[in-house]
Scaffold this active site. Structure first.
Site, short mmCIF file in Angstrom:
data_model
loop_
_atom_site.label_atom_id
_atom_site.label_comp_id
_atom_site.label_asym_id
_atom_site.label_seq_id
_atom_site.Cartn_x
_atom_site.Cartn_y
_atom_site.Cartn_z
N SER A 139 0.86 -1.18 0.00
CA SER A 139 0.00 0.00 0.00
C SER A 139 0.90 1.23 0.00
CB SER A 139 -0.88 0.02 1.26
OG SER A 139 -1.51 1.27 1.42
N TYR A 152 -2.24 -0.02 10.47
CA TYR A 152 -2.11 -0.40 9.06
C TYR A 152 -0.79 0.11 8.49
CZ TYR A 152 -3.55 -1.21 4.20
OH TYR A 152 -3.64 -1.64 2.90
#
Length: 259
Positions: A139, A152
């Site tokens: 990501s 995250y």
């Protein structure tokens, strides 16, 4: 150089980017072993695309062992590792240890298990001068932290570090190691899972954003990269919608033409 006949293991194949990768890969005539936890979704994907399937929870060591055996029987020469995800949002003290543990299990430990397990088969596939491929979806959160994304950010940064060090460790071998960093991608489940099934909060992530990425957009780029000659390694691809100038700078409202 031996031409590559793609025989790809795709994890996280039951939804989102993973499912889109299977569709794009099979359209190219590649053989695909689609891996995910949900049997009914894999069955429908197999019916649609003709892919082979394996039901497996990659946070479970025994399931990964079954994946390794299946990949060997499939004679895999590429791994596209998409499985992962986010749980919750908030500052470091606000977020729960349970969510952090879940994200590290799904994004880091399972990635380590899969890479460790499949690497012997990928090495075998390079006999006779062929190349093998490893492509891992992380990501943009792996490289640029954003407020509220504490757990995250940490998990994806760790996953990125794992990919980077593996590339160093495979120096001198005919195996390319590639990382894909998507930005804002609107899929049916990512934000919904992150917010514990709260559809309104999930929808608000994309509210007013003109043309967020789709899973199909990302899958097209990923398979385009895989289609390059085996000696060409695109180490890192960052994919964002035009409306997302920076991980934490998202334009909401119509994009304005000027000049």
């Amino acid at each position: 150089m031996v031409p590559m006949e793609q025989r790809i293991v795709v994890t996280g194949a039951s939804s989102g980017i993973g499912r889109a990768v299977v569709r794009h890969a099979t359209r190219r005539g590649w053989r695909v072993l689609a891996v995910a936890r949900r049997e009914e979704r894999l069955a429908s994907l197999a019916q649609e695309t003709g892919c082979d399937v394996l039901v497996a929870d990659l946070t479970d060591a025994d399931a990964v062992a079954r994946l390794v055996a299946a990949a060997e029987a499939f004679d895999a020469n590429a791994l596209v590792h998409v499985a992962g995800g986010a749980l919750g949002i908030g500052t470091v003290p606000e977020t729960t240890l349970e969510d952090w543990q879940g994200m590290f299990d799904a994004n880091v430990v399972s990635t380590k298990r899969v890479l460790t397990g499949l690497l012997p088969q990928l090495r075998r596939s390079t006999a006779g001068g062929a190349y093998a491929s490893i492509q891992v979806v992380t990501s943009i959160a792996a490289s640029v932290p954003y407020a509220g994304g504490s757990g995250y950010n940490a998990a994806k940064a760790a996953e990125k570090a794992l990919v980077d060090v593996l590339r160093l460790e495979l120096h001198g071998e005919p195996i390319r190691v590639m990382e894909v960093q998507p930005g804002m991608v609107r899929t049916e489940e990512f934000s919904l899972v992150r917010f514990g099934g709260d559809q309104a909060r999930a929808d608000a992530v994309y509210e007013g954003v003109q043309d967020p990425l789709s899973a199909d957009d990302v899958a097209q780029v990923m398979t385009d990269v895989l289609a390059l000659p085996g000696h060409v390694s695109i180490d890192q691809v960052v994919i964002k919608p035009v409306a997302q100038t920076h991980p934490w700078m998202v334009h909401r409202g119509p994009l304005q033409a000027k000049g």
